[in-house]
Scaffold this motif. Structure first.
Motif, PDB file in Angstrom:
ATOM      1  N   UNK A 237       9.010 -11.658  -0.222  1.00  0.00           N
ATOM      2  CA  UNK A 237       8.319 -10.584   0.845  1.00  0.00           C
ATOM      3  C   UNK A 237       8.905  -8.954  -0.674  1.00  0.00           C
ATOM      4  N   UNK A 238      10.312  -8.513  -1.122  1.00  0.00           N
ATOM      5  CA  UNK A 238      10.498  -7.401  -1.494  1.00  0.00           C
ATOM      6  C   UNK A 238      10.094  -7.094  -3.160  1.00  0.00           C
ATOM      7  N   UNK A 239       9.474  -7.964  -3.724  1.00  0.00           N
ATOM      8  CA  UNK A 239       8.527  -8.111  -4.953  1.00  0.00           C
ATOM      9  C   UNK A 239       7.385  -6.877  -4.293  1.00  0.00           C
ATOM     10  N   UNK A 240       6.964  -7.079  -3.088  1.00  0.00           N
ATOM     11  CA  UNK A 240       6.083  -5.275  -2.459  1.00  0.00           C
ATOM     12  C   UNK A 240       7.511  -4.010  -2.818  1.00  0.00           C
ATOM     13  N   UNK A 241       8.589  -4.408  -2.891  1.00  0.00           N
ATOM     14  CA  UNK A 241       8.849  -2.937  -2.727  1.00  0.00           C
ATOM     15  C   UNK A 241       9.246  -2.501  -4.109  1.00  0.00           C
ATOM     16  N   UNK A 242       9.160  -3.422  -5.061  1.00  0.00           N
ATOM     17  CA  UNK A 242       9.599  -3.099  -6.761  1.00  0.00           C
ATOM     18  C   UNK A 242       8.593  -2.448  -7.249  1.00  0.00           C
ATOM     19  N   UNK A 243       7.412  -3.127  -6.115  1.00  0.00           N
ATOM     20  CA  UNK A 243       5.891  -2.401  -6.628  1.00  0.00           C
ATOM     21  C   UNK A 243       5.593  -1.384  -6.730  1.00  0.00           C
ATOM     22  N   UNK A 244       6.302  -1.063  -5.352  1.00  0.00           N
ATOM     23  CA  UNK A 244       6.338   0.153  -4.736  1.00  0.00           C
ATOM     24  C   UNK A 244       7.418   1.342  -5.668  1.00  0.00           C
ATOM     25  N   UNK A 245       8.486   0.824  -5.946  1.00  0.00           N
ATOM     26  CA  UNK A 245       9.884   1.495  -6.506  1.00  0.00           C
ATOM     27  C   UNK A 245       9.101   2.054  -7.761  1.00  0.00           C
ATOM     28  N   UNK A 246       8.443   0.756  -8.794  1.00  0.00           N
ATOM     29  CA  UNK A 246       7.662   1.377  -9.802  1.00  0.00           C
ATOM     30  C   UNK A 246       7.294   2.347  -9.648  1.00  0.00           C
ATOM     31  N   UNK A 247       5.889   2.573  -8.858  1.00  0.00           N
ATOM     32  CA  UNK A 247       5.250   3.945  -8.581  1.00  0.00           C
ATOM     33  C   UNK A 247       5.748   5.453  -8.210  1.00  0.00           C
ATOM     34  N   UNK A 248       7.324   4.780  -7.215  1.00  0.00           N
ATOM     35  CA  UNK A 248       8.009   5.680  -6.604  1.00  0.00           C
ATOM     36  C   UNK A 248       9.297   6.719  -8.048  1.00  0.00           C
ATOM     37  N   UNK A 249       9.480   5.662  -8.780  1.00  0.00           N
ATOM     38  CA  UNK A 249      10.409   5.780 -10.280  1.00  0.00           C
ATOM     39  C   UNK A 249      10.224   6.444 -10.968  1.00  0.00           C
ATOM     40  N   UNK A 250       8.118   6.730 -11.493  1.00  0.00           N
ATOM     41  CA  UNK A 250       7.912   6.999 -12.000  1.00  0.00           C
ATOM     42  C   UNK A 250       7.436   8.215 -11.701  1.00  0.00           C
ATOM     43  N   UNK A 251       7.046   9.098 -10.241  1.00  0.00           N
ATOM     44  CA  UNK A 251       7.002  10.108  -9.978  1.00  0.00           C
ATOM     45  C   UNK A 251       8.295  10.771  -9.980  1.00  0.00           C
TER      46      UNK A 251
ATOM     47  N   UNK B 244       0.825  -1.017  -0.196  1.00  0.00           N
ATOM     48  CA  UNK B 244      -0.256   0.376   0.226  1.00  0.00           C
ATOM     49  C   UNK B 244       0.943   1.294  -0.099  1.00  0.00           C
ATOM     50  N   UNK B 245       0.744   1.888  -0.944  1.00  0.00           N
ATOM     51  CA  UNK B 245       1.422   3.199  -0.516  1.00  0.00           C
ATOM     52  C   UNK B 245       0.654   3.973  -0.880  1.00  0.00           C
ATOM     53  N   UNK B 246       0.417   5.009   0.297  1.00  0.00           N
ATOM     54  CA  UNK B 246      -0.455   6.071   0.803  1.00  0.00           C
ATOM     55  C   UNK B 246       0.555   7.595   1.173  1.00  0.00           C
ATOM     56  N   UNK B 247       0.122   8.789  -0.042  1.00  0.00           N
ATOM     57  CA  UNK B 247       1.302   9.418  -0.121  1.00  0.00           C
ATOM     58  C   UNK B 247       1.717   9.738  -1.209  1.00  0.00           C
ATOM     59  N   UNK B 248       1.411   9.107  -2.825  1.00  0.00           N
ATOM     60  CA  UNK B 248       1.445   9.538  -3.892  1.00  0.00           C
ATOM     61  C   UNK B 248       0.529  10.255  -3.922  1.00  0.00           C
ATOM     62  N   UNK B 249       1.462  11.439  -4.335  1.00  0.00           N
ATOM     63  CA  UNK B 249       0.920  12.468  -5.235  1.00  0.00           C
ATOM     64  C   UNK B 249      -0.718  12.739  -5.766  1.00  0.00           C
ATOM     65  N   UNK B 250      -1.748  13.046  -6.320  1.00  0.00           N
ATOM     66  CA  UNK B 250      -3.083  12.785  -7.304  1.00  0.00           C
ATOM     67  C   UNK B 250      -2.293  13.732  -8.727  1.00  0.00           C
ATOM     68  N   UNK B 251      -2.969  12.457  -9.503  1.00  0.00           N
ATOM     69  CA  UNK B 251      -2.432  13.173 -11.041  1.00  0.00           C
ATOM     70  C   UNK B 251      -0.928  13.167 -11.625  1.00  0.00           C
ATOM     71  N   UNK B 252      -0.439  11.329 -11.096  1.00  0.00           N
ATOM     72  CA  UNK B 252       0.754  11.107 -11.527  1.00  0.00           C
ATOM     73  C   UNK B 252      -0.016   8.975 -12.702  1.00  0.00           C
TER      74      UNK B 252
END
Ligand SMILES: Cc1cc2nc3c(=O)[nH]c(=O)nc-3n(C[C@H](O)[C@H](O)[C@H](O)COP(=O)(O)O)c2cc1C
Length: 368
Positions: free
Chosen positions: A131-145, A26-34
């Motif tokens: 479990x690090x699959x979770x980090x890779x999923x969050x990382x995909x969102x984060x790197x795009x941001x 769960x990624x909470x706090x990602x800005x709207x509009x990405x």
């Protein structure tokens, strides 16, 4: 307090076990509009595991991501983003033995003590590399941001066992080559030697560790919250949460201890109207605050603890000494799979600190 969430403004929570129903984040706090789609995350998951090679575990799952919330009409809404992949290829019987007989070097013994035997031990449960699959999923969102703000995070292998990359790489080379071989080392000659070392060690029923280096480009100067949320402290904490990471250093790192001040100091100059330093021994962080130079961090990864070579251990129920030869599908070297994990981990800390420094707005652009 439970420790499954990280970040102050960009908060990442991971859940799931190796042989449970799913691995999720769960990624909470990602800005709207990405702009965000399942394909954006899928592309990172597809790159997570090197294919067509004998140097990774036989547990090669096609992980298919599902985004459950936080995205509407192709854009993030500002609400928590939940993404998960369902586990498919679990063979739990391989792990019956570790219920009572802890693998040396893994978390079986400490989890048994902490959770009183209630934790899901199958496949290492919550302490599996899966479990690090979770980090890779969050990382995909984060790197795009971060990319929207010009920040690029690149991780790659610089050592496997005692095979070390012994030359400086260009950023272009890293971008071009890092996924071109199974060990994820951008120098193709060193990569071959590293792969050979892993295969040799695997044939002996043993494993190897190594080093992953990560560089973050274009992080603006002034990011980081001293005293206790210094940028380097938060990155180090995040990296030590990646299973099997046993050491973290920035810039010159441990070598700085051998240098004189005049050698270690990064002197300031002005190039094309910009303040830069001629060297980067500080790894882009001074006083816990980014300097505007590339952030350079290295993580030492230990050799995989689950090995088929016989080792001494104990039987906890019988309270007697015994031996173990670990079965199951294990990586003879964790390093290649850790590369995208380290990249994601560093990116997450940067996103959190960019938001805290007010350098990323809460809404990326107003919908017309
Ligand atoms: C991507 C990744 C894959 C991993 N795969 C394995 C594995 O196949 N077998 C194993 O014993 N440990 C593996 N690990 C490491 C264990 O999860 C880790 O050693 C264990 O949780 C104990 O934590 P510690 O080493 O940080 O103390 C992996 C770690 C990562 C990051």
């Amino acid at each position: 307090m439970a420790g499954n969430s990280v970040g102050k403004e960009f908060v990442v929570t991971c859940f799931g076990e190796s042989h449970g129903k799913c691995i999720g984040v769960i990624v909470d706090g990602c800005p709207a509009g990405l702009s965000l789609s399942e394909q954006d995350i899928q592309a990172e998951l597809d790159r997570r595991i090197p294919t067509q090679t004998k140097i990774v575990s036989a547990r090669v799952e096609k992980d298919t991501v599902e985004i459950l919330s936080g995205v509407f009409d192709g854009f993030t809404t500002g609400a928590p983003i939940c993404a998960l992949v369902r586990n498919k290829k679990a063979i739990s019987s391989d792990y019956d033995i570790i219920k009572d007989v802890p693998r040396p070097g893994h978390a079986d013994y400490t989890t048994r003590i902490k959770y009183g035997g209630f934790s899901d031990y199958r496949g290492g449960g919550r302490f599996s590399g899966r479990v690090t699959v979770a980090l890779v999923m969050a990382g995909a969102i984060t790197k795009k941001l971060l990319n929207l703000f010009g920040i690029e995070v690149l991780a790659y292998t610089t050592a496997i066992g005692n095979v070390r990359l012994d030359r400086k790489l260009t950023i272009e080379e890293i971008r071009r080559n890092k996924y071109k071989n199974a060990v994820r080392c951008p120098d193709l000659k060193s990569a071959k030697a590293m792969e050979k070392a892993i295969l040799k060690t695997k044939s002996e029923g043993d494993s190897l560790g190594g080093i992953v280096e990560c560089v973050a480009l274009n992080v603006p100067a002034g990011v980081g919250e001293p005293f206790f949320d210094s940028l380097d402290a938060d990155i180090a904490k995040m990296l030590f949460n990646v299973p099997a990471v046993k050491g973290v250093e920035f810039g010159a790192g441990f070598k700085a201890a051998e240098l004189k001040g005049s050698e270690n100091n990064d002197v300031y100059v002005i190039q094309n109207g910009k303040i830069v330093t001629l060297t980067n021994n500080a790894g882009g962080i001074l006083g816990g605050i980014s300097s505007g130079m590339p952030i350079l961090v290295r993580a030492a990864i230990k050799p995989t603890s689950s090995i088929s070579k016989e080792q001494k251990t104990i039987n906890l129920s019988k309270m007697e000494e015994t031996t173990i030869q670990v079965k199951g599908r294990h990586d003879p070297c964790i390093v290649p799979k850790a590369v995208p994990v380290i990249e994601s981990a560093v990116a997450m800390v940067l996103a959190d600190h960019m938001l805290r420094a007010g350098k990323i707005p809460k809404v990326l652009k107003e919908r017309k």
